[in-house]
Scaffold this motif. Structure first.
Motif, PDB file in Angstrom:
ATOM      1  N   GLN A 127      28.273  50.592   9.108  1.00  0.00           N
ATOM      2  CA  GLN A 127      28.422  49.389   9.932  1.00  0.00           C
ATOM      3  C   GLN A 127      27.349  48.344   9.589  1.00  0.00           C
ATOM      4  O   GLN A 127      26.663  47.816  10.464  1.00  0.00           O
ATOM      5  CB  GLN A 127      28.401  49.741  11.416  1.00  0.00           C
ATOM      6  N   ILE A 128      27.238  48.081   8.310  1.00  0.00           N
ATOM      7  CA  ILE A 128      26.337  47.032   7.821  1.00  0.00           C
ATOM      8  C   ILE A 128      27.198  45.835   7.416  1.00  0.00           C
ATOM      9  O   ILE A 128      28.107  45.966   6.591  1.00  0.00           O
ATOM     10  CB  ILE A 128      25.509  47.525   6.615  1.00  0.00           C
ATOM     11  N   GLY A 129      26.934  44.693   7.999  1.00  0.00           N
ATOM     12  CA  GLY A 129      27.737  43.507   7.722  1.00  0.00           C
ATOM     13  C   GLY A 129      27.560  43.002   6.301  1.00  0.00           C
ATOM     14  O   GLY A 129      26.472  43.097   5.719  1.00  0.00           O
ATOM     15  N   ALA A 130      28.648  42.462   5.731  1.00  0.00           N
ATOM     16  CA  ALA A 130      28.584  41.931   4.366  1.00  0.00           C
ATOM     17  C   ALA A 130      29.616  40.822   4.207  1.00  0.00           C
ATOM     18  O   ALA A 130      30.670  40.828   4.861  1.00  0.00           O
ATOM     19  CB  ALA A 130      28.839  43.025   3.342  1.00  0.00           C
ATOM     20  N   LEU A 131      29.301  39.879   3.312  1.00  0.00           N
ATOM     21  CA  LEU A 131      30.201  38.771   2.991  1.00  0.00           C
ATOM     22  C   LEU A 131      30.122  38.550   1.482  1.00  0.00           C
ATOM     23  O   LEU A 131      29.112  38.083   0.965  1.00  0.00           O
ATOM     24  CB  LEU A 131      29.786  37.510   3.754  1.00  0.00           C
ATOM     25  N   ILE A 132      31.194  38.936   0.765  1.00  0.00           N
ATOM     26  CA  ILE A 132      31.212  38.914  -0.697  1.00  0.00           C
ATOM     27  C   ILE A 132      32.294  37.953  -1.171  1.00  0.00           C
ATOM     28  O   ILE A 132      33.464  38.087  -0.787  1.00  0.00           O
ATOM     29  CB  ILE A 132      31.471  40.324  -1.269  1.00  0.00           C
ATOM     30  N   ILE A 133      31.916  36.998  -2.007  1.00  0.00           N
ATOM     31  CA  ILE A 133      32.832  35.972  -2.496  1.00  0.00           C
ATOM     32  C   ILE A 133      33.073  36.177  -3.989  1.00  0.00           C
ATOM     33  O   ILE A 133      32.122  36.295  -4.762  1.00  0.00           O
ATOM     34  CB  ILE A 133      32.255  34.553  -2.283  1.00  0.00           C
TER      35      ILE A 133
END
Length: 276
Positions: A127-133
């Motif tokens: 439950q570690i947030g991530a945002l990958i583009i």
């Protein structure tokens, strides 16, 4: 005038037009995906109005546009200063006219999808947030410049470390271009769509905001629930595991679907709810 002179002039005109057309094309490619493209569209609209005012004898409109154009060149130089500097830098490196065409080769695509899927599954379990583009045709240089430049080889281990809580780069987005992590901690525009669920937090809104103005493929891991989502063209799909995510990314990167970036926003929930 001899036939030879006529042919020489014709060939010269053809070369002249071809060079100018290519320069304009390369400039448009350079500006594509940046905020400057909207300004270019505005200038084109003004030119169309000016041409129409001449044919339709719209004196007042023509007078207004002509007066605006007197300071237009200086305004364009000021507004497009970053893009002009970038174009000159690329011209000096020979990159403006001889840059290689970006292609997602099979091996590179497999590497990208595998590494991102492994990292997203690992972060999801914890439950570690991530945002990958993942950048595609639309350039994301404007957003890369808002983060910390890395230009590092893509690996699941590096992605895991970037998004570890309480580390300098865990906030913001990671942007990937041609199998490289270009930057981390990047700021993205938040979506202003009023129909977005109130349950979605900043990470999801940022991903949706970028997808509305680009063709990027965006992977989001919820910090609250660990749910993995994929966003493309303003559409958010949720509830992927590692294998499903890998297949979805392969589908998107190998055969990009031609969808309007302004398509109606909708969300298909596969499981649970998400919040950041």
């Amino acid at each position: 005038m001899s036939p030879w002179e006529i042919m020489t002039r014709y060939i010269g005109d053809l070369i002249d037009i071809s060079i100018v057309s290519y320069i304009i094309y390369r400039l448009l490619v350079l500006l594509r995906g940046t905020r400057a493209i909207q300004l270019v569209q505005g200038i084109i609209v003004l030119i169309i109005f000016w041409v129409a005012s001449r044919f339709l004898h719209l004196t007042t409109v023509r007078w207004l546009i002509q007066n605006l154009s007197s300071v237009g060149l200086l305004a364009v130089i000021i507004i497009f200063q970053p893009e002009i500097r970038k174009a000159l830098e690329q011209l000096g490196r020979g990159g403006m006219f001889f840059n290689r065409k970006k292609q997602f080769q099979h091996k590179l695509v497999s590497k990208i999808t595998t590494e991102i899927s492994k990292a997203a599954a690992h972060l999801s379990k914890r439950q570690i947030g991530a945002l990958i583009i993942i950048e595609r045709k639309t350039g994301l240089s404007d957003y890369i410049e808002t983060g910390i430049l890395l230009e590092a080889r893509l690996s699941a281990e590096l992605l895991k470390n970037i998004f570890l809580p309480n580390t300098p780069l865990h906030d913001g987005a990671v942007i990937i271009r041609d199998g490289q992590i270009m930057a981390a901690g990047c700021y993205l525009p938040l979506s202003e769509n009023p129909f977005i669920s109130k349950e979605l937090g900043t990470r999801h809104r940022a991903g949706l905001g970028l997808s509305e103005i680009s063709d990027a493929v965006i992977v989001i891991v919820s910090e609250e629930t660990g749910v993995i989502s994929v966003v493309t063209h303003g559409k958010l799909d949720r509830g992927f595991n590692e294998e499903q995510l890998n297949l979805r990314l392969l589908e998107e990167l190998k055969s990009p679907k031609k969808k309007s970036r302004w398509s109606t926003f909708w969300i298909r929930e596969k499981e649970g709810t998400a919040d950041e």
